[in-house]
Design a protein around this motif. Structure first.
Motif, mmCIF file in Angstrom:
data_model
loop_
_atom_site.group_PDB
_atom_site.id
_atom_site.type_symbol
_atom_site.label_atom_id
_atom_site.label_comp_id
_atom_site.label_asym_id
_atom_site.label_seq_id
_atom_site.Cartn_x
_atom_site.Cartn_y
_atom_site.Cartn_z
ATOM 1 N N ALA A 43 0.837 -1.195 0.000
ATOM 2 C CA ALA A 43 0.000 0.000 0.000
ATOM 3 C C ALA A 43 0.875 1.249 0.000
ATOM 4 C CB ALA A 43 -0.899 0.004 1.224
ATOM 5 N N VAL A 44 0.517 2.203 -0.848
ATOM 6 C CA VAL A 44 1.268 3.451 -0.968
ATOM 7 C C VAL A 44 0.363 4.605 -0.564
ATOM 8 C CG1 VAL A 44 2.427 5.003 -2.581
ATOM 9 C CG2 VAL A 44 2.681 2.544 -2.837
ATOM 10 N N PHE A 45 0.876 5.481 0.293
ATOM 11 C CA PHE A 45 0.185 6.725 0.635
ATOM 12 C C PHE A 45 1.103 7.879 0.288
ATOM 13 C CE2 PHE A 45 -0.688 10.249 3.539
ATOM 14 C CZ PHE A 45 -1.985 10.538 3.155
ATOM 15 N N ARG A 46 0.557 8.823 -0.463
ATOM 16 C CA ARG A 46 1.347 9.963 -0.921
ATOM 17 C C ARG A 46 0.716 11.227 -0.351
ATOM 18 N NH1 ARG A 46 0.763 13.496 -5.470
ATOM 19 N NH2 ARG A 46 -1.295 12.568 -5.606
ATOM 20 N N SER A 47 1.486 11.947 0.450
ATOM 21 C CA SER A 47 1.029 13.253 0.921
ATOM 22 C C SER A 47 1.792 14.324 0.141
ATOM 23 C CB SER A 47 1.267 13.393 2.427
ATOM 24 O OG SER A 47 2.640 13.568 2.700
ATOM 25 N N ASN A 48 1.530 15.558 0.425
ATOM 26 C CA ASN A 48 2.226 16.630 -0.292
ATOM 27 C C ASN A 48 3.714 16.661 0.019
ATOM 28 O OD1 ASN A 48 0.033 17.561 -1.683
ATOM 29 N ND2 ASN A 48 -0.491 19.126 -0.179
ATOM 30 N N GLU A 77 17.280 8.292 9.037
ATOM 31 C CA GLU A 77 18.429 8.038 8.157
ATOM 32 C C GLU A 77 18.167 8.597 6.763
ATOM 33 O OE1 GLU A 77 16.657 4.468 8.785
ATOM 34 O OE2 GLU A 77 16.737 5.589 10.640
ATOM 35 N N LEU A 78 16.941 8.444 6.278
ATOM 36 C CA LEU A 78 16.598 8.932 4.942
ATOM 37 C C LEU A 78 16.471 10.445 4.903
ATOM 38 C CD1 LEU A 78 14.025 6.319 3.661
ATOM 39 C CD2 LEU A 78 16.261 6.814 2.721
ATOM 40 N N ARG A 79 15.969 11.043 5.968
ATOM 41 C CA ARG A 79 15.786 12.499 5.990
ATOM 42 C C ARG A 79 17.110 13.223 5.845
ATOM 43 N NH1 ARG A 79 10.932 14.681 9.691
ATOM 44 N NH2 ARG A 79 11.044 16.323 8.152
ATOM 45 N N GLN A 80 18.183 12.615 6.368
ATOM 46 C CA GLN A 80 19.493 13.239 6.240
ATOM 47 C C GLN A 80 20.006 13.152 4.804
ATOM 48 O OE1 GLN A 80 21.771 11.131 9.136
ATOM 49 N NE2 GLN A 80 20.818 12.165 10.887
ATOM 50 N N GLN A 81 19.686 12.056 4.113
ATOM 51 C CA GLN A 81 20.153 11.860 2.740
ATOM 52 C C GLN A 81 19.359 12.686 1.731
ATOM 53 O OE1 GLN A 81 19.880 7.718 1.864
ATOM 54 N NE2 GLN A 81 21.246 7.106 3.523
ATOM 55 N N LEU A 82 18.049 12.814 1.949
ATOM 56 C CA LEU A 82 17.172 13.466 0.980
ATOM 57 C C LEU A 82 16.971 14.933 1.324
ATOM 58 C CD1 LEU A 82 14.434 10.697 0.927
ATOM 59 C CD2 LEU A 82 16.223 11.039 -0.783
ATOM 60 N N GLU A 83 16.912 15.773 0.307
ATOM 61 C CA GLU A 83 16.634 17.184 0.571
ATOM 62 C C GLU A 83 15.143 17.418 0.772
ATOM 63 O OE1 GLU A 83 16.570 19.344 -3.671
ATOM 64 O OE2 GLU A 83 18.525 18.463 -3.170
ATOM 65 N N THR A 84 14.309 16.568 0.137
ATOM 66 C CA THR A 84 12.867 16.648 0.337
ATOM 67 C C THR A 84 12.261 15.258 0.185
ATOM 68 O OG1 THR A 84 10.808 17.662 -0.437
ATOM 69 C CG2 THR A 84 12.476 17.207 -2.113
ATOM 70 N N GLY A 85 11.131 15.051 0.800
ATOM 71 C CA GLY A 85 10.474 13.755 0.712
ATOM 72 C C GLY A 85 9.395 13.721 -0.348
ATOM 73 N N SER A 86 9.310 14.791 -1.142
ATOM 74 C CA SER A 86 8.190 14.908 -2.077
ATOM 75 C C SER A 86 8.638 14.961 -3.533
ATOM 76 C CB SER A 86 7.372 16.155 -1.746
ATOM 77 O OG SER A 86 8.193 17.302 -1.866
ATOM 78 N N ASN A 87 9.612 14.123 -3.888
ATOM 79 C CA ASN A 87 9.981 14.047 -5.303
ATOM 80 C C ASN A 87 10.190 12.588 -5.703
ATOM 81 O OD1 ASN A 87 12.494 13.421 -4.248
ATOM 82 N ND2 ASN A 87 13.420 15.373 -4.768
#
Length: 120
Positions: free
Chosen positions: A30-35, A60-70
């Protein structure tokens, strides 16, 4: 009467969920996509149990990624959910796009999960 985007997504999700069911042998991805973020869970609907989960909120991912919405962030989540699923012995899943169109971030997550070894 024109429906809002959220209401259209909710209705589409209801139609999808009528036919998509996760079993013990083949759980539901299941995938949920927010803004701002994207979330993925592998769920066994027969036991009402989440087997594996991943999201862009993980430290861990938040440090690697500049944003979670791409699409890049979605691909990371797809790889991560595939890796965690394979560790649990889950190779086959049923894909639940959550009422979203199979395009953009949802498609990027699905493609990355397939590349990671999940079969759907």
């Amino acid at each position: 009467m024109k429906l809002s985007r959220k209401e259209s997504t909710r209705r589409r999700h209801g139609r999808i969920r009528r036919s998509v069911l996760g079993t013990t042998e083949r759980p539901r991805l299941a995938v949920f996509r927010s803004n701002q973020h994207i979330y993925a869970q592998v769920i066994d609907d027969s036991r009402h149990h989440t087997l594996v989960a991943a999201s862009t909120l993980e430290p861990e991912l938040r440090q690697q990624l500049e944003t979670g919405s791409n699409c890049e962030a979605s691909a990371q989540i797809g790889k991560l959910i595939a890796e965690r699923s394979l560790q649990q012995g889950i190779k086959q899943v049923v894909f639940d796009r959550g009422g979203n169109l199979y395009h953009g971030r949802v498609k990027a997550l699905a493609d990355a999960a397939r590349e990671g070894g999940l079969d759907f």
